[in-house]
Design a protein around this motif. Structure first.
Motif, PDB file in Angstrom:
ATOM      1  N   LEU A  88       0.828  -1.210   0.000  1.00 10.95           N
ATOM      2  CA  LEU A  88       0.000   0.000   0.000  1.00 10.95           C
ATOM      3  C   LEU A  88       0.860   1.257   0.000  1.00 10.95           C
ATOM      4  N   GLY A  89       1.846   1.287   0.884  1.00 11.34           N
ATOM      5  CA  GLY A  89       2.672   2.482   1.029  1.00 11.34           C
ATOM      6  C   GLY A  89       3.419   2.841  -0.242  1.00 11.34           C
ATOM      7  N   PHE A  90       4.046   1.859  -0.870  1.00 12.92           N
ATOM      8  CA  PHE A  90       4.788   2.155  -2.093  1.00 12.92           C
ATOM      9  C   PHE A  90       3.857   2.399  -3.273  1.00 12.92           C
ATOM     10  N   GLY A  91       2.680   1.775  -3.264  1.00 14.19           N
ATOM     11  CA  GLY A  91       1.680   2.102  -4.285  1.00 14.19           C
ATOM     12  C   GLY A  91       1.239   3.555  -4.171  1.00 14.19           C
ATOM     13  N   ARG A  92       1.033   4.011  -2.945  1.00 15.09           N
ATOM     14  CA  ARG A  92       0.660   5.419  -2.733  1.00 15.09           C
ATOM     15  C   ARG A  92       1.810   6.347  -3.106  1.00 15.09           C
ATOM     16  N   LEU A  93       3.030   5.942  -2.776  1.00 14.43           N
ATOM     17  CA  LEU A  93       4.197   6.748  -3.140  1.00 14.43           C
ATOM     18  C   LEU A  93       4.304   6.882  -4.658  1.00 14.43           C
ATOM     19  N   LEU A  94       4.066   5.801  -5.365  1.00 13.53           N
ATOM     20  CA  LEU A  94       4.061   5.849  -6.832  1.00 13.53           C
ATOM     21  C   LEU A  94       2.992   6.816  -7.326  1.00 13.53           C
ATOM     22  N   SER A  95       1.831   6.793  -6.709  1.00 12.12           N
ATOM     23  CA  SER A  95       0.760   7.710  -7.087  1.00 12.12           C
ATOM     24  C   SER A  95       1.155   9.163  -6.821  1.00 12.12           C
ATOM     25  N   VAL A  96       1.836   9.417  -5.724  1.00 11.39           N
ATOM     26  CA  VAL A  96       2.298  10.787  -5.438  1.00 11.39           C
ATOM     27  C   VAL A  96       3.224  11.262  -6.551  1.00 11.39           C
ATOM     28  N   VAL A  97       4.125  10.388  -6.974  1.00 13.28           N
ATOM     29  CA  VAL A  97       5.077  10.749  -8.038  1.00 13.28           C
ATOM     30  C   VAL A  97       4.357  10.940  -9.370  1.00 13.28           C
ATOM     31  N   LEU A  98       3.447  10.045  -9.714  1.00  8.11           N
ATOM     32  CA  LEU A  98       2.789  10.082 -11.024  1.00  8.11           C
ATOM     33  C   LEU A  98       1.571  11.001 -11.089  1.00  8.11           C
ATOM     34  N   ASP A  99       0.826  11.084  -9.978  1.00  9.29           N
ATOM     35  CA  ASP A  99      -0.456  11.785  -9.997  1.00  9.29           C
ATOM     36  C   ASP A  99      -0.467  13.078  -9.188  1.00  9.29           C
ATOM     37  N   GLY A 100       0.515  13.258  -8.337  1.00  8.76           N
ATOM     38  CA  GLY A 100       0.538  14.418  -7.457  1.00  8.76           C
ATOM     39  C   GLY A 100       0.093  14.041  -6.063  1.00  8.76           C
ATOM     40  N   PRO A 101       0.216  14.976  -5.142  1.00 15.49           N
ATOM     41  CA  PRO A 101      -0.117  14.665  -3.746  1.00 15.49           C
ATOM     42  C   PRO A 101      -1.625  14.527  -3.522  1.00 15.49           C
ATOM     43  N   PRO A 102      -2.003  13.521  -2.734  1.00 13.88           N
ATOM     44  CA  PRO A 102      -3.420  13.345  -2.369  1.00 13.88           C
ATOM     45  C   PRO A 102      -3.746  14.194  -1.133  1.00 13.88           C
ATOM     46  N   SER A 103      -4.906  13.969  -0.550  1.00 15.79           N
ATOM     47  CA  SER A 103      -5.287  14.658   0.679  1.00 15.79           C
ATOM     48  C   SER A 103      -4.345  14.247   1.816  1.00 15.79           C
ATOM     49  N   LEU A 104      -4.343  15.040   2.881  1.00 19.21           N
ATOM     50  CA  LEU A 104      -3.453  14.776   4.015  1.00 19.21           C
ATOM     51  C   LEU A 104      -3.682  13.399   4.629  1.00 19.21           C
ATOM     52  N   GLY A 105      -4.928  12.950   4.679  1.00 15.65           N
ATOM     53  CA  GLY A 105      -5.211  11.630   5.237  1.00 15.65           C
ATOM     54  C   GLY A 105      -4.465  10.527   4.508  1.00 15.65           C
ATOM     55  N   TYR A 106      -4.436  10.610   3.202  1.00 13.69           N
ATOM     56  CA  TYR A 106      -3.721   9.603   2.419  1.00 13.69           C
ATOM     57  C   TYR A 106      -2.213   9.763   2.546  1.00 13.69           C
ATOM     58  N   LEU A 107      -1.728  10.986   2.665  1.00 15.83           N
ATOM     59  CA  LEU A 107      -0.289  11.183   2.877  1.00 15.83           C
ATOM     60  C   LEU A 107       0.140  10.598   4.217  1.00 15.83           C
ATOM     61  N   TYR A 108      -0.643  10.881   5.277  1.00 20.33           N
ATOM     62  CA  TYR A 108      -0.345  10.295   6.582  1.00 20.33           C
ATOM     63  C   TYR A 108      -0.437   8.778   6.521  1.00 20.33           C
ATOM     64  N   GLY A 109      -1.426   8.279   5.800  1.00 15.99           N
ATOM     65  CA  GLY A 109      -1.568   6.835   5.631  1.00 15.99           C
ATOM     66  C   GLY A 109      -0.355   6.225   4.971  1.00 15.99           C
ATOM     67  N   MET A 110       0.145   6.876   3.928  1.00 16.23           N
ATOM     68  CA  MET A 110       1.320   6.376   3.214  1.00 16.23           C
ATOM     69  C   MET A 110       2.523   6.300   4.155  1.00 16.23           C
ATOM     70  N   ILE A 111       2.725   7.339   4.921  1.00 14.05           N
ATOM     71  CA  ILE A 111       3.850   7.355   5.857  1.00 14.05           C
ATOM     72  C   ILE A 111       3.693   6.254   6.906  1.00 14.05           C
ATOM     73  N   ALA A 112       2.489   6.103   7.439  1.00 15.89           N
ATOM     74  CA  ALA A 112       2.234   5.065   8.446  1.00 15.89           C
ATOM     75  C   ALA A 112       2.412   3.668   7.849  1.00 15.89           C
ATOM     76  N   GLU A 113       1.928   3.454   6.643  1.00 17.54           N
ATOM     77  CA  GLU A 113       2.059   2.140   5.999  1.00 17.54           C
ATOM     78  C   GLU A 113       3.520   1.780   5.783  1.00 17.54           C
ATOM     79  N   ILE A 114       4.291   2.714   5.283  1.00 12.38           N
ATOM     80  CA  ILE A 114       5.708   2.438   5.053  1.00 12.38           C
ATOM     81  C   ILE A 114       6.420   2.202   6.387  1.00 12.38           C
ATOM     82  N   ALA A 115       6.092   2.999   7.401  1.00 15.54           N
ATOM     83  CA  ALA A 115       6.712   2.827   8.721  1.00 15.54           C
ATOM     84  C   ALA A 115       6.361   1.470   9.325  1.00 15.54           C
ATOM     85  N   LEU A 116       5.082   1.086   9.269  1.00 16.53           N
ATOM     86  CA  LEU A 116       4.676  -0.212   9.815  1.00 16.53           C
ATOM     87  C   LEU A 116       5.318  -1.364   9.041  1.00 16.53           C
TER      88      LEU A 116
END
Length: 136
Positions: A88-116
């Motif tokens: 999930l985390g790297f999929g979201r990171l790919l989306s940030v790179v390709l699609d731009g930043p999502p809402s803060l909830g998804y950014l926090y989610g991405m960070i939490a997913e990668i950390a976990l």
């Protein structure tokens, strides 16, 4: 008690945290996607998709709970958790790179997913011999 030692806490706490986060998110995706997220399913297929995601999230949560309470399933729980979170985390990171930043909830989610996911990887590398000994 399932968290009776310091080692148990280090080994299992991220599985418990994952369940506490993933179960409500799964329910939100399936039944209230527009309540906390900018998701507005319109078709039956879109509703079906979010309920399928809920099922996948809940199924993974069951594996993690089983791993917390059953030493024989702990390694499986750790592996599925790190694959789930890093996927999930790297999929979201790919989306940030390709699609731009999502809402803060998804950014926090991405960070939490990668950390976990990284924490789960660290736990697996740290205690492989202890997990193997508990199996026998």
């Amino acid at each position: 008690m399932f968290l009776s030692t310091k080692e148990d806490i280090i080994t299992k706490v991220h599985l418990i945290i994952s369940v506490i986060i993933v179960v409500p998110v799964a329910i939100m995706y399936a039944f209230f996607p527009d309540a906390q997220f900018e998701l507005f399913p319109k078709t039956t297929d879109e509703h079906n998709f979010y309920k399928a995601i809920m099922g996948l999230y809940l199924a993974c949560s069951v594996i993690w709970i089983l791993g917390v309470f059953n030493a024989r399933l702990l390694k499986t729980a750790l592996i599925t958790n790190l694959v789930f979170m890093l996927g999930l985390g790297f999929g979201r990171l790919l989306s940030v790179v390709l699609d731009g930043p999502p809402s803060l909830g998804y950014l926090y989610g991405m960070i939490a997913e990668i950390a976990l996911g990284i924490y789960g990887f660290w736990v697996l590398k740290r205690i492989p011999h202890k997990l193997e000994r508990k199996k026998h």
